[in-house]
Design a protein around this motif. Sequence first.
Motif, PDB file in Angstrom:
ATOM      1  N   SER A 856      -9.889  24.436 -24.382  1.00 32.09           N
ATOM      2  CA  SER A 856      -8.775  23.850 -25.128  1.00 32.09           C
ATOM      3  C   SER A 856      -7.553  23.745 -24.223  1.00 32.09           C
ATOM      4  O   SER A 856      -7.441  24.457 -23.219  1.00 32.09           O
ATOM      5  CB  SER A 856      -8.442  24.719 -26.340  1.00 32.09           C
ATOM      6  N   PRO A 857      -6.596  22.851 -24.539  1.00 35.69           N
ATOM      7  CA  PRO A 857      -5.413  22.700 -23.680  1.00 35.69           C
ATOM      8  C   PRO A 857      -4.589  23.970 -23.506  1.00 35.69           C
ATOM      9  O   PRO A 857      -3.879  24.107 -22.517  1.00 35.69           O
ATOM     10  CB  PRO A 857      -4.602  21.615 -24.408  1.00 35.69           C
ATOM     11  N   SER A 858      -4.690  24.908 -24.435  1.00 28.85           N
ATOM     12  CA  SER A 858      -3.892  26.124 -24.305  1.00 28.85           C
ATOM     13  C   SER A 858      -4.403  27.043 -23.200  1.00 28.85           C
ATOM     14  O   SER A 858      -3.634  27.815 -22.621  1.00 28.85           O
ATOM     15  CB  SER A 858      -3.838  26.882 -25.629  1.00 28.85           C
ATOM     16  N   LEU A 859      -5.712  26.957 -22.881  1.00 27.07           N
ATOM     17  CA  LEU A 859      -6.265  27.803 -21.822  1.00 27.07           C
ATOM     18  C   LEU A 859      -6.619  27.012 -20.557  1.00 27.07           C
ATOM     19  O   LEU A 859      -6.363  27.487 -19.443  1.00 27.07           O
ATOM     20  CB  LEU A 859      -7.497  28.560 -22.328  1.00 27.07           C
ATOM     21  N   PHE A 860      -7.182  25.828 -20.689  1.00 27.11           N
ATOM     22  CA  PHE A 860      -7.568  25.042 -19.507  1.00 27.11           C
ATOM     23  C   PHE A 860      -6.398  24.155 -19.097  1.00 27.11           C
ATOM     24  O   PHE A 860      -5.989  23.263 -19.832  1.00 27.11           O
ATOM     25  CB  PHE A 860      -8.807  24.209 -19.813  1.00 27.11           C
ATOM     26  N   SER A 861      -5.866  24.411 -17.910  1.00 25.52           N
ATOM     27  CA  SER A 861      -4.678  23.681 -17.450  1.00 25.52           C
ATOM     28  C   SER A 861      -5.006  22.331 -16.840  1.00 25.52           C
ATOM     29  O   SER A 861      -4.109  21.517 -16.620  1.00 25.52           O
ATOM     30  CB  SER A 861      -3.923  24.524 -16.413  1.00 25.52           C
ATOM     31  N   GLY A 862      -6.267  22.077 -16.568  1.00 24.64           N
ATOM     32  CA  GLY A 862      -6.664  20.898 -15.804  1.00 24.64           C
ATOM     33  C   GLY A 862      -6.988  21.247 -14.371  1.00 24.64           C
ATOM     34  O   GLY A 862      -7.750  20.542 -13.697  1.00 24.64           O
ATOM     35  N   TRP A 863      -6.417  22.367 -13.886  1.00 27.96           N
ATOM     36  CA  TRP A 863      -6.741  22.906 -12.552  1.00 27.96           C
ATOM     37  C   TRP A 863      -7.669  24.104 -12.660  1.00 27.96           C
ATOM     38  O   TRP A 863      -8.468  24.370 -11.764  1.00 27.96           O
ATOM     39  CB  TRP A 863      -5.474  23.337 -11.811  1.00 27.96           C
ATOM     40  N   GLY A 864      -7.517  24.862 -13.732  1.00 24.80           N
ATOM     41  CA  GLY A 864      -8.305  26.077 -13.919  1.00 24.80           C
ATOM     42  C   GLY A 864      -7.992  26.677 -15.270  1.00 24.80           C
ATOM     43  O   GLY A 864      -7.227  26.112 -16.072  1.00 24.80           O
ATOM     44  N   VAL A 865      -8.572  27.827 -15.554  1.00 21.23           N
ATOM     45  CA  VAL A 865      -8.353  28.511 -16.829  1.00 21.23           C
ATOM     46  C   VAL A 865      -7.202  29.490 -16.667  1.00 21.23           C
ATOM     47  O   VAL A 865      -7.202  30.326 -15.760  1.00 21.23           O
ATOM     48  CB  VAL A 865      -9.627  29.241 -17.289  1.00 21.23           C
ATOM     49  N   ARG A 866      -6.226  29.381 -17.549  1.00 19.31           N
ATOM     50  CA  ARG A 866      -5.073  30.287 -17.508  1.00 19.31           C
ATOM     51  C   ARG A 866      -5.506  31.705 -17.893  1.00 19.31           C
ATOM     52  O   ARG A 866      -6.358  31.898 -18.761  1.00 19.31           O
ATOM     53  CB  ARG A 866      -3.988  29.824 -18.478  1.00 19.31           C
ATOM     54  N   THR A 867      -4.874  32.671 -17.282  1.00 23.05           N
ATOM     55  CA  THR A 867      -5.155  34.056 -17.633  1.00 23.05           C
ATOM     56  C   THR A 867      -4.681  34.393 -19.038  1.00 23.05           C
ATOM     57  O   THR A 867      -5.223  35.298 -19.679  1.00 23.05           O
ATOM     58  CB  THR A 867      -4.497  35.004 -16.620  1.00 23.05           C
ATOM     59  N   LEU A 928      -3.712  33.128  -6.349  1.00 21.70           N
ATOM     60  CA  LEU A 928      -3.441  32.583  -7.680  1.00 21.70           C
ATOM     61  C   LEU A 928      -2.431  31.467  -7.545  1.00 21.70           C
ATOM     62  O   LEU A 928      -1.770  31.319  -6.509  1.00 21.70           O
ATOM     63  CB  LEU A 928      -2.916  33.654  -8.639  1.00 21.70           C
ATOM     64  N   PHE A 929      -2.299  30.662  -8.601  1.00 29.04           N
ATOM     65  CA  PHE A 929      -1.262  29.632  -8.614  1.00 29.04           C
ATOM     66  C   PHE A 929      -0.806  29.419 -10.049  1.00 29.04           C
ATOM     67  O   PHE A 929      -1.357  30.001 -10.995  1.00 29.04           O
ATOM     68  CB  PHE A 929      -1.743  28.332  -7.954  1.00 29.04           C
ATOM     69  N   SER A 930       0.206  28.583 -10.212  1.00 28.89           N
ATOM     70  CA  SER A 930       0.843  28.400 -11.510  1.00 28.89           C
ATOM     71  C   SER A 930      -0.130  27.859 -12.545  1.00 28.89           C
ATOM     72  O   SER A 930      -1.016  27.061 -12.237  1.00 28.89           O
ATOM     73  CB  SER A 930       2.027  27.434 -11.371  1.00 28.89           C
ATOM     74  N   GLY A 931       0.096  28.257 -13.792  1.00 30.75           N
ATOM     75  CA  GLY A 931      -0.725  27.776 -14.885  1.00 30.75           C
ATOM     76  C   GLY A 931      -0.186  26.537 -15.569  1.00 30.75           C
ATOM     77  O   GLY A 931      -0.679  26.164 -16.638  1.00 30.75           O
ATOM     78  N   GLU A 932       0.789  25.871 -14.983  1.00 31.47           N
ATOM     79  CA  GLU A 932       1.317  24.659 -15.615  1.00 31.47           C
ATOM     80  C   GLU A 932       0.240  23.582 -15.684  1.00 31.47           C
ATOM     81  O   GLU A 932      -0.633  23.484 -14.817  1.00 31.47           O
ATOM     82  CB  GLU A 932       2.540  24.155 -14.854  1.00 31.47           C
ATOM     83  N   GLU A 933       0.346  22.728 -16.698  1.00 37.56           N
ATOM     84  CA  GLU A 933      -0.685  21.730 -16.921  1.00 37.56           C
ATOM     85  C   GLU A 933      -0.718  20.718 -15.778  1.00 37.56           C
ATOM     86  O   GLU A 933       0.283  20.463 -15.109  1.00 37.56           O
ATOM     87  CB  GLU A 933      -0.473  21.006 -18.256  1.00 37.56           C
ATOM     88  N   ARG A 934      -1.886  20.122 -15.604  1.00 35.89           N
ATOM     89  CA  ARG A 934      -2.091  19.187 -14.497  1.00 35.89           C
ATOM     90  C   ARG A 934      -1.144  17.994 -14.588  1.00 35.89           C
ATOM     91  O   ARG A 934      -0.700  17.461 -13.565  1.00 35.89           O
ATOM     92  CB  ARG A 934      -3.549  18.731 -14.490  1.00 35.89           C
ATOM     93  N   ALA A 935      -0.795  17.594 -15.802  1.00 31.43           N
ATOM     94  CA  ALA A 935       0.101  16.448 -15.980  1.00 31.43           C
ATOM     95  C   ALA A 935       1.488  16.704 -15.395  1.00 31.43           C
ATOM     96  O   ALA A 935       2.221  15.759 -15.094  1.00 31.43           O
ATOM     97  CB  ALA A 935       0.219  16.118 -17.465  1.00 31.43           C
ATOM     98  N   ALA A 936       1.850  17.973 -15.211  1.00 35.49           N
ATOM     99  CA  ALA A 936       3.160  18.306 -14.641  1.00 35.49           C
ATOM    100  C   ALA A 936       3.199  18.148 -13.133  1.00 35.49           C
ATOM    101  O   ALA A 936       4.244  18.331 -12.511  1.00 35.49           O
ATOM    102  CB  ALA A 936       3.541  19.738 -15.020  1.00 35.49           C
ATOM    103  N   GLY A 937       2.060  17.809 -12.515  1.00 37.65           N
ATOM    104  CA  GLY A 937       1.977  17.730 -11.059  1.00 37.65           C
ATOM    105  C   GLY A 937       1.289  18.955 -10.512  1.00 37.65           C
ATOM    106  O   GLY A 937       0.489  19.597 -11.178  1.00 37.65           O
TER     107      GLY A 937
END
Length: 1023
Positions: A856-867, A928-937
């Motif tokens: 779901s969008p709340s966990l999958f950022s488009g780059w990976g799964v948020r912690t 690790l890297f930021s959990g911001e969504e892929r649409a944010a860059g």
Amino acid sequence: MCVGGKIIQEPGKRGIRARLNASPNVRGGEAGPAPSIEDVAKRAGVSIATVSYVLNGRGRVSTATRERVSQIIREIGYVPSARGRSLALGQAQTVGLVASEFMTTSDGFMSLLGSLASALAEKGYHLLLLSGAGDDALRSLRAVASSGRVDGAIIMALDGEGEVGDLSTRIPIVAIGSGGGCPSVEIDHSVAAEIAVGHLLDLGHQRLGLITFPSQAAPVWRAAAERLVAASVGTLASVEGERGYRGGFECAMTLLAGAGRPTGLAVMDDAMAEGALAAAANLGIGVPEQLSIVGFGDTHHGSQALPPVTTIAPHWGALGAAAGEMMLAALAGETPERQVVRPALVVRGSTAPAGSFATPETAIEEPVIKSGPAFAIWSERLEIEPASGRHGVYVGDTRMLSLYRARLDGKPLLPLAVTSETPESVVARYLSKTAAATLSIVRQIRIIPGGMEDSWEWRWWGPPSEVVLDLAIAADFQDIFAIRGMPPAGQGAFSIENGEASMTMRYGGRDGIERRVTIVADREPEQSAEFGWSWRLPAEPGRLAVTASWINPVLPSEVSPQPSWAEVELANPEWSAVLSRSRADLQMLGTLYAEGPVPMAGLPWFGTLFGRDAIVTALETLAVAPDLGVGVARALARLQGSEVRPQTEEAPGKIIHELRLGEMARVGAVPFARYYGSVDATPLFVTLVAALWKRTADRELLAELLPAVERAVAWLRSQRNSFGLFDFLPSHGEGLLVQSWKDSSDSMVFADGSHGVPPLAVAEVQGYAFQAFSALSGLLDSIGRGAEAKEAAAEAAAVRSAFHDAFWMPSRGYYALAVDGRGRQLDALSSDPGQCLWTGVIPEEFRGATVRTLLSPSLFSGWGVRTLASEELAYDPYSYHRGSVWPHDSALICAGLRAVGALEGATRLAGGLLDAGSRFPSRRLPELFSGEERAAGGPFRYPGACAPQAWAAGAAWLTATTLIGLEVDAVGRRIRLSPLPGAGPVRISRLPVGGSLVSIECSEGEATHSGLPEDWGFELAPP
């Protein structure tokens, strides 16, 4: 004449001036004329005398008339004249209030004053405020009491300020705080201490300090603090000093300057807490990053401090109301009972979850080179700058070079290009231009066994001119933990010897080890200083070599043998480049520990062996580099726990978490010399050995490792709690609070954002235990130990049942992050259940719901799964474990998605993670890297991330092998390949299998192979 409900400041006395009109005569937002006694008499149809009788409870008035007059008084809001009432009753209708200047500076004092005045105003009484020093105010109170100007007194003499003396024989006395035997309303100091200490413990602080001042409440604070700390796994140091800022400063210096300094302070006074803030700043200890402070009193100055002081606030309004009620009872001739008011916690900026150590920022663009146990972090200019907080050459957890800076004619050298041609070297090219010529310089820095070479070559284009090269060099021999924010308790002895073209810096450590660095130049410098040299570069082409050699006896200098490693080419060349960088990083990180080659966990802060990280890295790369797993398993078996040591969390059979070789670890300033504070390394070790058996079918290796496996399983079997779960509870206050992989102290959260504290059973740990018993069952069955295999399988089934019963959240259709010692679910949505897919612990009928939430969008950022899911209150995409993306975590989840048949999700996650790797500098996946969504860059880096980092590098390989479905089963003598849709053509070469190197090519449903050992089979299968 005084108006009812007004607070009056006694003329000539210091303190506040406040006016409070409690009269209710306000209509339509504007004040009207106050109703008079004549108005009451006229509306009630009685005489003024009758109204006076009703008001004063005198005279013969019928019940009906008394009720009618009272009703009219209420309706029109009549407030009787205080002077008239006092004349009628022979009373002053005034209560004196003694308040010290300390009390009047408290933020809640006006709240107290207002509630007190309101309580008194209901019976027509006023306040006469006498502020200042206690004895002076009491003398004034005696005077006004003798003159009849007050009918009673309220003494704000908390902690025994002043003595009531003979006043209580003249007028009723009520004390706010201790009051010399008079009726009192008091703050519950036991509760205050419990709240303060409990807040620090809840934030994960285990080394606590208590600061008190001489008072009746101090023993209560100490007893409560000792009781709470004794019930936890923490330690408590208590000091007492003078009340106020200076006393707090001196007490805090005593606690913070020594060894084993506390990370949390409970201070019985806000002014003392401000002094503690100053002491921390004086020692370079960050608040709240390294130290949390809780005060008491809720004073204005405390709320304005930097950072504002978290405090225990007396419930000021309740104190005032209770004191007023008690005074009215005393004036009515009653004997009021003592009342106790519960204080409240006010959280501000001086407290935060405990962190073991600060993590200085890193820069993924900066060159990192390594050979053997030595590694170096350089600036982009190829300098080591002390101000960076991270640059240096490190060997055995010690910074051997802390300054290495070149200047040309006094100016910084700006490289045209910097390239890392091999893991142990870096090359830079410089140009320096004059009006008529160009100076070209090529520089190579290389780590060699026991040292480093810095080679310079130059030539001129055009007429040369004179230039001077300066090189500044220094060694501070700082321990890695000191660099990360843990001040050492002392220092060893430093010395330096200078020759004409050499210098030797020595450090005799408190651990009895001499560490030294010798610098030698092959050209004699024109000028020498204590920490550097200068050369005038000749006009003709030339060369300069500066060599550093070091001795740190805690670790051998041998280079780890390189494991055989397959090459994999994917259809996407960017993804193939990520794999190549990841392989190079893991080869760079390889180091000999306990006679086995093991990858360091990550540079610079985790440049040593970590059991959990090493095992996960070995499992991630097992298909393509089984030798790496063999080295890890052997090293960890040799370091396996053999006895019970609470200070280091060691226990028989337990697998080591962290190995440290620096001075602070060796003298016990930190408990990590050999530290076993990990709940999951032991079951993961069992899984690794079983996986190695399947991958290699090496009976000699299995015979060597099986005793360690049996000891590990014995420890694991002893760890179930009353819920049948595997939890952790630290046995020593200086170790890790959280002992699962998300080991930052603020990682374990409820959905409301509050923090869970040990004992904690974490979701993926139950999965690791299930996986270990399942893998053990398969291993034992394959070697003919069927009865034991069935027993292990039954244990796996029991773990699965207990896990589901305790962790499943029907309302959220997902599994909890963790379960605490009371059985409460930490109900925040996290990545942890994704790893449970990988381990197989989730029952089949609940896998679909788990997959849907993970993707779901709340966990999958488009780059990976948020912690942690973005919908959670504690979510922070730039935190360490509360919303960031960890490549290894996502790679394990990707493998789990494929294992349960969620092929589309596995493909999406694999593509996102490999895309992320291709966008970082050098195509290197960071820790690790930021959990911001892929649409944010992005993806956007995490400032403190290690790069290279072992299990992040391994994540690329696990993701790739999941994508292509590569399996090697040496027990069954079979290779299987089953690419997911979208993987495209695949080429594998030099795959180590049964003593041979196998090549495979696969495209459009067709596959060819070569080098397959005799009696082995190959299968190309649909996913």
